[in-house]
Design a protein around this motif. Structure first.
Motif, mmCIF file in Angstrom:
data_model
loop_
_atom_site.group_PDB
_atom_site.id
_atom_site.type_symbol
_atom_site.label_atom_id
_atom_site.label_comp_id
_atom_site.label_asym_id
_atom_site.label_seq_id
_atom_site.Cartn_x
_atom_site.Cartn_y
_atom_site.Cartn_z
ATOM 1 N N GLY A 18 14.115 -10.090 1.113
ATOM 2 C CA GLY A 18 12.593 -10.673 1.655
ATOM 3 C C GLY A 18 12.381 -10.260 2.785
ATOM 4 O O GLY A 18 11.050 -10.711 3.372
ATOM 5 N N ARG A 19 13.109 -9.414 3.557
ATOM 6 C CA ARG A 19 12.498 -8.813 5.007
ATOM 7 C C ARG A 19 12.568 -7.335 5.070
ATOM 8 O O ARG A 19 12.432 -6.612 6.254
ATOM 9 N N ASN A 20 12.661 -6.710 3.966
ATOM 10 C CA ASN A 20 12.373 -5.239 3.852
ATOM 11 C C ASN A 20 13.343 -4.654 4.964
ATOM 12 O O ASN A 20 13.119 -3.737 5.632
ATOM 13 N N ALA A 40 9.040 -12.225 3.949
ATOM 14 C CA ALA A 40 8.789 -13.561 3.568
ATOM 15 C C ALA A 40 8.036 -14.433 4.293
ATOM 16 O O ALA A 40 7.751 -15.585 4.253
ATOM 17 N N GLY A 41 7.091 -13.882 5.575
ATOM 18 C CA GLY A 41 6.142 -14.566 6.441
ATOM 19 C C GLY A 41 7.030 -15.089 7.382
ATOM 20 O O GLY A 41 8.084 -15.163 7.853
ATOM 21 N N PHE A 42 5.691 -15.708 8.292
ATOM 22 C CA PHE A 42 6.374 -16.329 9.381
ATOM 23 C C PHE A 42 6.845 -17.703 9.288
ATOM 24 O O PHE A 42 6.128 -18.512 8.609
ATOM 25 N N GLU A 63 3.897 -20.997 28.234
ATOM 26 C CA GLU A 63 4.929 -20.112 28.086
ATOM 27 C C GLU A 63 4.472 -19.305 26.972
ATOM 28 O O GLU A 63 3.705 -19.584 25.911
ATOM 29 N N PHE A 64 5.534 -17.851 27.103
ATOM 30 C CA PHE A 64 5.130 -17.006 26.088
ATOM 31 C C PHE A 64 6.809 -16.830 25.566
ATOM 32 O O PHE A 64 7.034 -15.643 25.290
ATOM 33 N N LEU A 65 7.500 -17.552 25.661
ATOM 34 C CA LEU A 65 8.989 -17.407 25.343
ATOM 35 C C LEU A 65 9.143 -16.988 24.075
ATOM 36 O O LEU A 65 8.775 -18.131 23.269
ATOM 37 N N GLN A 66 9.962 -15.935 23.568
ATOM 38 C CA GLN A 66 10.320 -16.022 21.965
ATOM 39 C C GLN A 66 11.657 -16.659 21.919
ATOM 40 O O GLN A 66 12.301 -16.260 22.829
ATOM 41 N N GLU A 67 11.934 -17.317 20.892
ATOM 42 C CA GLU A 67 13.383 -17.676 20.642
ATOM 43 C C GLU A 67 14.183 -16.516 20.350
ATOM 44 O O GLU A 67 13.925 -15.350 19.940
ATOM 45 N N GLY A 68 15.523 -16.557 21.158
ATOM 46 C CA GLY A 68 16.436 -15.420 21.060
ATOM 47 C C GLY A 68 16.251 -14.695 22.249
ATOM 48 O O GLY A 68 17.257 -14.150 22.713
ATOM 49 N N PHE A 128 -3.288 -14.977 17.007
ATOM 50 C CA PHE A 128 -3.574 -13.619 16.605
ATOM 51 C C PHE A 128 -2.001 -12.766 16.068
ATOM 52 O O PHE A 128 -2.338 -12.347 15.172
ATOM 53 N N LEU A 129 -1.172 -13.285 16.585
ATOM 54 C CA LEU A 129 0.210 -12.748 16.105
ATOM 55 C C LEU A 129 0.333 -13.154 14.716
ATOM 56 O O LEU A 129 0.902 -12.298 13.647
ATOM 57 N N ALA A 130 0.016 -14.342 14.204
ATOM 58 C CA ALA A 130 0.408 -14.872 12.986
ATOM 59 C C ALA A 130 -0.646 -14.008 12.053
ATOM 60 O O ALA A 130 -0.370 -13.628 10.925
ATOM 61 N N TYR A 170 9.316 -22.984 15.196
ATOM 62 C CA TYR A 170 8.561 -24.155 15.579
ATOM 63 C C TYR A 170 7.072 -23.948 15.917
ATOM 64 O O TYR A 170 6.203 -24.633 15.842
ATOM 65 N N CYS A 171 6.950 -22.601 16.621
ATOM 66 C CA CYS A 171 5.632 -22.356 17.074
ATOM 67 C C CYS A 171 4.433 -22.071 16.338
ATOM 68 O O CYS A 171 3.455 -22.483 16.150
ATOM 69 N N LEU A 172 4.854 -20.665 15.748
ATOM 70 C CA LEU A 172 3.591 -19.986 15.210
ATOM 71 C C LEU A 172 2.969 -20.929 14.086
ATOM 72 O O LEU A 172 1.762 -20.982 14.153
ATOM 73 N N PHE A 192 4.985 -6.865 15.162
ATOM 74 C CA PHE A 192 4.427 -8.225 14.383
ATOM 75 C C PHE A 192 3.572 -7.387 13.082
ATOM 76 O O PHE A 192 2.560 -8.017 12.582
ATOM 77 N N LEU A 193 4.045 -6.545 12.514
ATOM 78 C CA LEU A 193 3.591 -5.621 11.319
ATOM 79 C C LEU A 193 4.753 -5.533 10.433
ATOM 80 O O LEU A 193 4.691 -4.768 9.668
ATOM 81 N N GLY A 194 5.604 -6.693 10.454
ATOM 82 C CA GLY A 194 6.712 -6.604 9.402
ATOM 83 C C GLY A 194 6.268 -7.532 8.269
ATOM 84 O O GLY A 194 6.234 -8.595 8.481
ATOM 85 N N THR A 240 16.686 -13.385 6.176
ATOM 86 C CA THR A 240 16.487 -13.133 7.678
ATOM 87 C C THR A 240 17.035 -11.881 7.972
ATOM 88 O O THR A 240 18.122 -11.475 7.538
ATOM 89 N N GLU A 241 16.235 -11.172 8.979
ATOM 90 C CA GLU A 241 16.792 -9.759 9.142
ATOM 91 C C GLU A 241 17.870 -9.470 10.165
ATOM 92 O O GLU A 241 17.631 -8.762 11.257
ATOM 93 N N TRP A 242 18.900 -10.279 10.089
ATOM 94 C CA TRP A 242 19.873 -10.165 11.036
ATOM 95 C C TRP A 242 20.573 -8.741 10.858
ATOM 96 O O TRP A 242 20.724 -8.144 9.906
HETATM 97 C C1 UDX Z 1 6.454 -17.359 19.060
HETATM 98 C C2 UDX Z 1 5.607 -16.422 19.883
HETATM 99 O O1 UDX Z 1 5.756 -15.106 19.450
HETATM 100 C C3 UDX Z 1 5.945 -16.791 21.511
HETATM 101 O O2 UDX Z 1 5.028 -16.012 22.155
HETATM 102 C C4 UDX Z 1 5.530 -18.149 21.382
HETATM 103 O O3 UDX Z 1 5.876 -18.445 22.685
HETATM 104 C C5 UDX Z 1 6.378 -18.939 20.501
HETATM 105 O O4 UDX Z 1 6.240 -18.703 19.401
HETATM 106 P P1 UDX Z 1 9.005 -17.370 18.119
HETATM 107 O O5 UDX Z 1 8.798 -18.816 17.387
HETATM 108 O O6 UDX Z 1 10.244 -17.174 18.856
HETATM 109 O O7 UDX Z 1 7.844 -17.014 19.204
HETATM 110 O O8 UDX Z 1 8.974 -16.481 17.048
HETATM 111 P P2 UDX Z 1 8.446 -14.893 16.896
HETATM 112 O O9 UDX Z 1 9.260 -13.830 17.143
HETATM 113 O O10 UDX Z 1 7.039 -14.857 17.174
HETATM 114 O O11 UDX Z 1 8.351 -14.944 15.203
HETATM 115 C C6 UDX Z 1 7.832 -15.930 14.390
HETATM 116 C C7 UDX Z 1 7.942 -15.658 12.822
HETATM 117 O O12 UDX Z 1 7.146 -14.610 12.493
HETATM 118 C C8 UDX Z 1 9.528 -15.429 12.274
HETATM 119 O O13 UDX Z 1 9.414 -16.324 11.088
HETATM 120 C C9 UDX Z 1 9.521 -13.819 12.119
HETATM 121 O O14 UDX Z 1 10.267 -13.754 10.968
HETATM 122 C C10 UDX Z 1 8.183 -13.647 11.591
HETATM 123 N N1 UDX Z 1 7.702 -12.229 11.823
HETATM 124 C C11 UDX Z 1 7.537 -11.743 12.978
HETATM 125 C C12 UDX Z 1 7.424 -11.769 10.732
HETATM 126 O O15 UDX Z 1 7.115 -11.926 9.529
HETATM 127 N N2 UDX Z 1 6.856 -10.240 11.124
HETATM 128 C C13 UDX Z 1 6.744 -9.733 12.038
HETATM 129 O O16 UDX Z 1 6.630 -8.600 12.040
HETATM 130 C C14 UDX Z 1 7.092 -10.284 13.166
#
Ligand code: UDX
Length: 445
Positions: free
Chosen positions: A423-425, A265-267, A151-156, A221-223, A270-272, A260-262, A398-400
């Motif tokens: 913390g999120r610019n 406060a970091g990532f 799965e490549f689902l992103q929460e939200g 890679f996203l991380a 549950y997943c990353l 993913f260049l934001g 959190t960047e709501w």
């Molecule tokens: C992630 C993957 O993106 C998704 O493909 C996989 O299936 C599940 O894990 P998700 O956990 O929903 O999805 O979150 P994601 O949108 O990837 O964000 C992860 C974290 O990175 C968040 O805390 C977010 O705030 C942070 N983030 C994201 C940043 O700090 N900077 C960014 O530029 C993007």
């Protein structure tokens, strides 16, 4: 063909609904009877855009049924998607005990050919073990195949992601498994054809191990992108440059891309974090030098220290100060707080003797389970204005979008000190400062 979804969590429930949206009959199963009862009443057990309405629609249409009996789902279905959790074990490796448990249940309830599809994120070679386990415990001489469909689902945006996938990865060993999965995904492929895309561009049919690696490598890679930009942000801060502008310039290179260049406060989530650790672990177990990804993790762990350093610089003494926290979920549009930066920041501020006033548009109830008001020195508010009233500082985690539309001049007038640590610019420094705020962010002038 009846599709079984084993595990009705953040992956399983949107997947079940996605297949129902595409016209398949789906049976969703979870051993948690309370959760199944809730889903059967048409109530989503967590917030996810579109899930509640789609759930009610497909319970009514009859395309979705739910059960707390995994054995009965196994017996009734032709294809079984395994969507159980693969949490982090003590040593950082994925804990695959739920997966093994489900494999044994499947094996004991085989009553004809089944395609068993691993959807949970797993270390490479897990599907091989899944297959071995089912063979060992199989009830009789029934045929089955194992496939991998990460799965490549992103929460939200999980349901939207399912229905509009950027890719469909199918790891298969047999033609029968490939044909069944292609059949299942045909509505999605047809839709991308209608949109004028070449479906081949979005579809990868490969072997089991490669499919597993595509998922782990994607999240790693996203991380890496996030930790990279956070490192660049630290240089920007030292050099009085602006990381948002640097990221914009970087992202204009199509080889890099803007997402993913934001910096901040970091990532979390549950997943990353867990997938990164599990990938490092499986790499090291295979004798591969994973120091690149260890550094990615270290940079991320340091983000909270960086943020706390800013809090100390701005507030000097934290003890006795009143601090509003804006944003508790790990990212916007979800009520999920797992591995959210807020958990660490709140713990540290409480340890240092601060009084906290917390706001989040969705995650207050989840956060309250971890930090009940009774622990003292912390209060929850439904409005960001109320949370900020009387505070010596706001820390935005959190960047709501809600925080973009807050009337900051109104907030300023009720604060003890108009101080905002972003913390999120999220906010524009010049605009916030022009309202009389002292404003700090991550990696910007
Ligand atoms: C992630 C993957 O993106 C998704 O493909 C996989 O299936 C599940 O894990 P998700 O956990 O929903 O999805 O979150 P994601 O949108 O990837 O964000 C992860 C974290 O990175 C968040 O805390 C977010 O705030 C942070 N983030 C994201 C940043 O700090 N900077 C960014 O530029 C993007």
């Amino acid at each position: 063909m009846i599709v079984g979804i084993l595990g009705l969590g953040h992956v399983g429930l949107p997947t079940a609904l996605g297949f129902a949206e595409n016209g398949w009959s789906v049976i969703g199963a979870d051993r948690d009877s309370a959760k199944v009862a809730q889903v059967a009443r048409g109530e989503a057990p967590f917030f996810e855009a579109g899930v509640q309405e789609t759930l009610q629609r497909h319970l009514n249409s009859g395309l979705l049924q739910v059960t707390d009996s995994i054995p009965s789902a196994v017996e009734s279905c032709d294809v079984l998607f395994v969507c159980v959790g693969t949490p982090q074990g003590d040593d950082g490796a994925a804990d695959l005990s739920q997966l093994e448990g489900v494999a044994i249940t499947i094996a004991r309830n085989l009553n004809g050919y089944k395609l068993i599809v691993e959807k949970s994120t797993t270390p490479v070679r897990t599907a091989e073990r899944l297959k071995r386990t089912i063979s060992r415990y199989a009830n009789g001489n029934h045929e089955f195949d194992v496939a991998v469909n990460p799965e490549f689902l992103q929460e939200g945006t999980a349901l939207h992601n399912f229905l509009n996938p950027d890719r469909v990865v199918l790891g298969v060993e047999t033609e029968r498994a490939r044909d069944l999965l292609l059949e299942l995904y045909r509505p999605l492929v047809a839709r991308s054809e209608l949109a004028g895309d070449n479906p081949e561009d979005r579809l990868i049919v490969t072997d089991l191990n490669t499919a597993e690696l595509i998922k782990h490598a994607s999240n790693a890679f996203l991380a890496t992108k996030i930790s990279f930009i956070n490192m660049v942000g630290d240089i920007c801060e030292a050099a009085r440059a602006d990381v948002k502008e640097v990221a914009r310039g970087l992202g204009m290179d199509p080889r890099i891309g803007p997402r993913f260049l934001g910096a901040g406060a970091g990532f979390g989530g549950y997943c990353l974090p867990k997938d990164l650790r599990a990938f490092v672990r499986i790499g090291e177990l295979n004798g591969v030098d994973m120091s690149l990804l260890r550094a990615v993790e270290n940079v991320n762990d340091e983000r909270i220290n960086k943020l706390m350093h800013k809090v100390h610089e701005a507030l000097w003494v934290v003890q006795g100060k009143t601090i509003a926290i804006w944003g508790l979920s790990f990212k916007p549009d979800t009520d999920d707080i797992r591995e959210a930066p807020s958990l660490k920041v709140v713990t540290r501020l409480l340890d240092e003797g601060a009084y906290l006033r917390l706001h989040d548009p969705l995650a207050l109830a989840e956060f309250q389970k971890e930090f009940p008001e009774q622990v003292g020195r912390l209060e929850y508010y439904d409005s960001p204005y109320e949370a900020a009233a009387g505070a010596d500082a706001i820390v935005l985690l959190t960047e709501w979008r809600d925080y973009l539309t807050v009337d900051l001049s109104q907030v300023r007038d009720t604060m003890e000190v108009p101080l905002l640590i972003d913390g999120r610019n999220l906010l524009d420094p010049a605009a916030v400062r022009s309202l009389g705020f002292e404003y700090h962010s991550m990696g910007r002038r």
